[in-house]
Design an enzyme around this catalytic site. Structure first.
Site: not given
Ligand code: KIV
Length: 304
Positions: A56-57, A125, A127, A194
């Site tokens: 989600d980055s 994934k 969080e 992280e």
């Molecule tokens: O969204 C992302 O890029 C991430 C990574 C930093 C693990 O969650």
């Protein structure tokens, strides 16, 4: 059929969950990068990474949002589907965006299924610990592998006091240990740590049976992940201290576009080698046809 003179390069076997577990057991470092589009996926494929995360980055690196919070499920599904088309070997993980899994197990399963069915992801994934461990357990029970993420969890950065390292007091560090163990118990196949102290990672590692992928979590993790646009120097936003730049692609891109602009303005592009030719007799016939239709002699620039 004529046999090809040279054999195609040997295809690597696809990375599976058991391959990742095996790498961990053998102490072979696991490599993960993010990707958000088809060319990024092809780069990750060719570079031979083990895991690709449609993070989600991407909200910030490719969609221009100020944080990861506003990105929608639809937007991430579109990015993930593009990555899928460019990827065949690494395991593909889709990042469940903020608001797509917290409310209930049913909603979490439904949205995880969309990553698998619509975008072709192998896993998802999510969080945090707490209720996220319950959501992870439900998604795993529905047959979808889940990667967890603890420490600095950007979706809830405001509640954590901002984008800052986590687990730096004994009490907060214990919270990270508890979350990591609970997510492992929930059936997650891997976990991201992280922005936590390296010593905290070292303390947790003996309790982990699943691969731990670190980002700003020190060298003791089983593998490392970086955001593609950070490591390649494409994203020009603030970079965390754990980011290492391995290339300066943004500078090369600006240079390339500026060179194009300057050649167009100086009428140096396009050159003869960039154009298409026409046989002289065809050009002559064209002139005749134009003349017939317009009744005017052919001058070069015309509208029919
Ligand atoms: O969204 C992302 O890029 C991430 C990574 C930093 C693990 O969650």
């Amino acid at each position: 059929m004529t046999p090809k003179a040279t054999a195609p390069p040997a295809k690597r076997p696809a990375v599976t969950l058991s391959k990742l577990a095996e790498k961990r057991a053998l102490g072979e470092p696991i490599v993960m990068v993010t990707a958000y589009d088809y060319p990024g996926a092809q780069v990750a494929e060719e570079a031979g990474v083990d895991l690709v995360l449609v993070g989600d980055s991407g909200a910030m690196t490719v969609l221009g949002y100020p944080s990861t919070v506003p990105v929608t499920l639809e937007e991430l599904l579109m990015l993930a589907a593009a990555v899928r088309r460019g990827l065949s070997t690494p395991l593909l993980v889709g990042d469940m965006p903020f608001g797509s899994y917290e409310a209930s197990n049913e909603e979490a399963i439904h949205n995880a299924q969309r990553f698998v069915k619509e975008a072709g992801c192998d896993a998802v994934k999510l969080e945090r610990g707490g209720t996220s461990a319950e959501r992870a357990r439900a998604i795993v029970a529905a047959g979808i592998p889940v990667m967890a993420h603890v420490g600095l969890t950007p979706q809830t950065a405001t509640a954590l006091g901002g984008y800052r390292s986590q687990g730096r007091t004994a009490e907060r560090a214990l919270d990270v240990v508890r979350d990591a163990v609970a997510l492992q118990e929930a059936g997650c196949f891997a976990i991201v740590f992280e922005a936590i102290p390296s010593a905290l990672t070292e303390t947790i590692m003996p309790r982990m049976r699943i691969p731990v992928i670190g980002i700003g979590a020190g060298p003791a993790a089983d593998g490392q992940v970086l955001v593609l646009h950070d490591l390649l120097g494409i994203y020009d936003g603030h970079a965390a201290r754990f980011v290492k730049r391995y290339a300066n692609v943004r500078e090369a891109m600006v240079k390339g576009v500026a060179a194009f602009a300057s050649e167009v303005r100086a009428r140096r592009y396009p050159g003869p080698e960039h154009g298409y030719t026409m046989a002289p007799d065809e050009l002559e016939r064209l002139q005749e046809l134009v003349h017939e239709q317009s009744g005017e002699p052919f001058t070069g620039g015309f509208t029919l």
